[in-house]
Design an enzyme around this catalytic site. Structure first.
Site, PDB file in Angstrom:
ATOM      1  CD  GLU A 119      -4.408   3.704 -14.911  1.00  0.00           C
ATOM      2  OE1 GLU A 119      -5.437   3.147 -14.736  1.00  0.00           O
ATOM      3  OE2 GLU A 119      -4.221   5.122 -15.097  1.00  0.00           O
ATOM      4  CE  LYS A 120      -3.066  -0.431  -6.222  1.00  0.00           C
ATOM      5  NZ  LYS A 120      -1.364  -0.662  -6.057  1.00  0.00           N
ATOM      6  CG  ASN A 140       1.418   1.695  -8.044  1.00  0.00           C
ATOM      7  OD1 ASN A 140       0.600   0.817  -8.132  1.00  0.00           O
ATOM      8  ND2 ASN A 140       2.048   2.270  -7.025  1.00  0.00           N
ATOM      9  CB  THR A 168      -4.611   9.718   1.873  1.00  0.00           C
ATOM     10  OG1 THR A 168      -4.946  10.086   0.603  1.00  0.00           O
ATOM     11  CG2 THR A 168      -4.447   8.445   2.078  1.00  0.00           C
ATOM     12  CE  LYS A 176      -2.031   2.309   0.077  1.00  0.00           C
ATOM     13  NZ  LYS A 176      -2.063   1.220  -0.823  1.00  0.00           N
ATOM     14  N   GLY A 195      -2.285  12.620   1.797  1.00  0.00           N
ATOM     15  CA  GLY A 195      -2.736  13.869   2.226  1.00  0.00           C
ATOM     16  C   GLY A 195      -1.804  15.026   2.279  1.00  0.00           C
ATOM     17  CB  SER A 209      -6.381  14.042  -4.223  1.00  0.00           C
ATOM     18  OG  SER A 209      -5.686  14.348  -3.003  1.00  0.00           O
ATOM     19  CE  LYS A 247       4.883  27.660  30.327  1.00  0.00           C
ATOM     20  NZ  LYS A 247       3.745  26.930  31.141  1.00  0.00           N
ATOM     21  CB  CYS A 253      -1.628  28.868  32.527  1.00  0.00           C
ATOM     22  SG  CYS A 253      -1.939  27.028  32.837  1.00  0.00           S
TER      23      CYS A 253
HETATM   24  C1  LIG Z   1       5.859   7.470  -3.916  1.00  0.00           C
HETATM   25  C2  LIG Z   1       5.130   6.620  -3.269  1.00  0.00           C
HETATM   26  N1  LIG Z   1       4.933   6.101  -1.949  1.00  0.00           N
HETATM   27  C3  LIG Z   1       4.277   5.037  -1.740  1.00  0.00           C
HETATM   28  C4  LIG Z   1       3.208   4.793  -2.536  1.00  0.00           C
HETATM   29  C5  LIG Z   1       2.496   3.576  -1.963  1.00  0.00           C
HETATM   30  O1  LIG Z   1       2.506   2.380  -2.656  1.00  0.00           O
HETATM   31  P1  LIG Z   1       1.785   1.072  -2.190  1.00  0.00           P
HETATM   32  O2  LIG Z   1       2.057   0.849  -0.834  1.00  0.00           O
HETATM   33  O3  LIG Z   1       2.470  -0.113  -2.946  1.00  0.00           O
HETATM   34  O4  LIG Z   1       0.412   1.315  -2.670  1.00  0.00           O
HETATM   35  P2  LIG Z   1      -0.375   1.380  -3.795  1.00  0.00           P
HETATM   36  O5  LIG Z   1       0.152   2.900  -4.403  1.00  0.00           O
HETATM   37  O6  LIG Z   1       0.305   0.473  -4.807  1.00  0.00           O
HETATM   38  O7  LIG Z   1      -1.668   1.478  -3.707  1.00  0.00           O
HETATM   39  C6  LIG Z   1       3.286   5.083  -3.745  1.00  0.00           C
HETATM   40  N2  LIG Z   1       2.476   4.589  -4.805  1.00  0.00           N
HETATM   41  N3  LIG Z   1       4.092   5.897  -4.469  1.00  0.00           N
HETATM   42  C1  LIG Z   2      -0.652   5.951  -2.975  1.00  0.00           C
HETATM   43  C2  LIG Z   2      -0.637   6.607  -1.434  1.00  0.00           C
HETATM   44  N1  LIG Z   2       0.027   5.828  -0.405  1.00  0.00           N
HETATM   45  C3  LIG Z   2      -0.022   6.245   0.623  1.00  0.00           C
HETATM   46  S1  LIG Z   2      -1.005   7.517   0.776  1.00  0.00           S
HETATM   47  C4  LIG Z   2      -1.290   7.388  -0.955  1.00  0.00           C
HETATM   48  C5  LIG Z   2      -2.452   8.272  -1.464  1.00  0.00           C
HETATM   49  C6  LIG Z   2      -1.768   9.557  -1.632  1.00  0.00           C
HETATM   50  O1  LIG Z   2      -2.871  10.416  -2.312  1.00  0.00           O
HETATM   51  P1  LIG Z   2      -3.033  11.767  -1.903  1.00  0.00           P
HETATM   52  O2  LIG Z   2      -2.010  12.635  -2.321  1.00  0.00           O
HETATM   53  O3  LIG Z   2      -4.465  12.153  -2.797  1.00  0.00           O
HETATM   54  O4  LIG Z   2      -3.672  11.784  -0.585  1.00  0.00           O
END
Ligand SMILES: Cc1ncc(COP(=O)(O)OP(=O)(O)O)c(N)n1
Ligand SMILES: Cc1ncsc1CCOP(=O)(O)O
Length: 534
Positions: free
Chosen positions: A42-43, A71, A136, A139, A170, A198, A368, A446
């Site tokens: 939850e940002k 998180n 992605t 974020k 992604g 997502s 190759k 080729c």
């Molecule tokens: C499993 C997992 N890996 C990476 C992240 C990314 O965390 P963070 O770099 O702290 O970024 P935010 O998620 O806080 O925007 C994650 N949430 N989970």
């Molecule tokens: C939280 C986070 N940290 C690195 S990429 C990412 C977003 C991942 O979201 P998605 O699975 O929708 O690409």
């Protein structure tokens, strides 16, 4: 505590829910689909609201016996008695979080490079979240996208530890298999799981989206047991079945030669403008059928009907890139072999960047190249290149080189030269056929790519039913043998072509070579082949 199953890690993202979809309903459906761990992210939510959402989410996760992590916020984790936290590089240090959380709490940390991973191990993290591995929209990234091929060295830094690893960023059902294969380290260290936002949250049917990911994961693991056994062949695709000897190799090649004409596989070739015509003619002479298509809009349709794809970057132009990227992407999706020829990759930064991006997008079955090209791909200066040609006497130890590169790229690698070396990352076969006249016509390397692609298409057709039904492989069939057959057929034909009365120089050699290939019998190859197992 590290007995969590990290396989399918859901990171929540309420802002991505499809309109009308309730967050708790989506969460529960994803748990029913097979999510194995959940992180509440939850940002932009106030602390009180965050705690409310996390607490209610935990009630649902508890029903499915799935651990829940928070998180960034250790205080929220404590408030709801979560299983642990996920911390970013700029969040609370692990040691501090450890002091505040219960003894058995799980702490994960985001890692973007090997230094982060080593520090996470030292500081006592339970798992690392490696990302972003792909682009992605969920974020806004502050560090560059890692790319699947650079994850392996990060996993290697976890060898011998009990720290687990998931990849994030992604990840979709369409690139999951490539992600799983492409991230395995040279030491055989595979991901413990994947984390997604997502692909599940933005789906109107999160249960189905989760099940799709879970099926791909279990298919991969069935074919490549995790943790990998000591002698697993961690190359991408197939290998010569049974004992490897010159005799078994030749038996396999004969079978491919005897199958190709009846099968007449369609070989899709995105190749360079210098060799397109002779590549198409040589493909026909082998008994296969060429389609030389480059337009990105038809790549999906062509991948469905082709037996294999060749991607050759000889006359690389920016406008070819999309077709190459999509062609390989769809070939992987429809599990068709890809033969990649990184022509002149060391010649310019543009080629290097392009090759890197292509190999991060899709998994080749065979790569190759000559010594200069493969040295550039491997990042060694041991052999230099001049444009598309290799300079000097080649690698001191070509056998070890080709094996290591095959292991790293998780595919079969063909190193061409006076002796050709072919490896699946476990075994190396050397072939000593050919004639100097091959060097007198343009693009003999080729057209070799076309020959390999035609025989890989045939090998894919001959895959066992068991293999055809397996989900974990990006291409089915014996790609090692397909590559060996492609090299042997062309080089033996070259030896025979120079003996023809109508061959008087390079011009007549090319037409003589096509005629010889057209009439080549498996007996010719069996009698003339110079095969050694290294
Ligand atoms: C499993 C997992 N890996 C990476 C992240 C990314 O965390 P963070 O770099 O702290 O970024 P935010 O998620 O806080 O925007 C994650 N949430 N989970
Ligand atoms: C939280 C986070 N940290 C690195 S990429 C990412 C977003 C991942 O979201 P998605 O699975 O929708 O690409």
């Amino acid at each position: 505590m590290n007995d969590i199953d990290y396989s399918l890690y859901l990171v929540t993202g309420r802002e991505l829910l499809p309109s009308g979809k309730d967050y708790f309903e989506s969460l529960e459906e994803s748990l029913q689909g097979g999510v194995t761990v959940v992180q509440i992210r939850e940002k932009n939510t106030d602390t009180g609201e965050f705690i409310k959402i996390a607490r209610a989410s935990k009630v649902i996760c508890d029903i499915y016996n799935v651990p829940l992590l928070i998180n960034d916020r250790v205080d929220v984790a404590l408030a709801i008695n979560a299983h642990g936290v996920h911390l970013g590089q700029d969040d609370m240090p692990i040691a501090q979080a450890r002091k505040m959380l219960p003894k058995d709490a799980v702490i994960g940390v985001s890692c973007n490079n090997v230094g982060h991973v080593k520090a996470a191990v030292k500081e006592g993290a339970d798992y690392v979240g490696i990302g972003a591995v792909w682009g992605t929209k969920s974020k806004s990234l502050t560090s560059p996208i890692i790319g699947v091929r650079r994850v392996g060295v990060m996993l290697e830094a976890l060898d011998g530890t009990n720290v687990k690893a998931v990849a994030i960023g992604g990840i979709k059902s369409t690139n999951l298999l490539r992600t799983l294969h492409g991230t395995v380290s040279s030491t055989g260290h595979a991901l413990d799981g994947i984390a997604v936002i997502s692909e599940i949250v933005a789906s109107a049917e999160p249960r189905r989206a989760t099940e799709t990911l879970a099926n791909i994961l279990s298919g991969f693991r069935a074919d490549f047991p995790h943790p990998p056994g000591l002698d697993t062949r961690l190359t991408s695709d197939l290998y010569v079945t049974g004992d490897l000897s010159p005799e078994t190799v030749l038996e396999g090649v004969v079978q491919l030669m005897e199958t190709i004409r009846g099968l007449n596989p369609l070989v899709h070739q995105i190749t360079n403008t210098v060799v397109a015509t002779q590549s198409a003619n040589i493909t026909l002479a082998l008994g296969a059928s060429p389609i030389m298509a480059t337009e990105s809009r038809e790549m999906e349709d062509l991948a469905k009907i082709s037996g294999a794809l060749l991607v050759n970057i000889g006359t690389l132009r920016g406008e070819c890139f999309d077709g190459m990227k999509k062609g390989g992407f769809f070939a992987n999706q429809f599990r068709k072999p890809i033969v990649f020829d990184p022509v002149g990759v060391g010649a310019s930064a543009f080629r290097q960047e392009t090759v890197n991006e292509l190999l991060n997008t899709w998994q080749a079955s065979v790569i190759k190249g000559n010594a200069g090209e493969l040295a550039a791909l491997a990042g060694t200066k041991e052999v230099e290149a001049k444009g598309v040609d290799s300079v000097g006497s080649g690698f001191k130890d070509p056998v070890s080189f080709v094996k290591a590169l095959a292991k790293r790229e998780r595919c079969v690698v063909v190193l061409t030269g006076t002796t050709d070396y072919i490896s699946d990352g476990v075994s190396v076969v050397s072939l000593k056929n050919g004639d100097a006249m091959l060097g007198q016509i343009t693009g003999s390397g080729c057209v070799l790519g076309s020959c390999i692609a035609a025989f890989c298409a045939t090998a894919a057709h001959l895959a066992s039913d068991e293999e055809k039904n397996s989900d974990g492989k990006l291409a089915k069939g014996d790609m090692f043998l397909g590559a060996i057959a492609g090299v042997l057929v062309l080089t033996v034909a070259a030896e025979l072509a120079v003996q023809r009365e109508d061959v008087k120089g390079p011009g007549t050699f090319l037409s003589g070579l096509i005629d010889t290939l057209w009439a080549l019998r498996s007996d010719d190859v069996q009698n003339l082949a110079k095969v050694s197992i290294e």
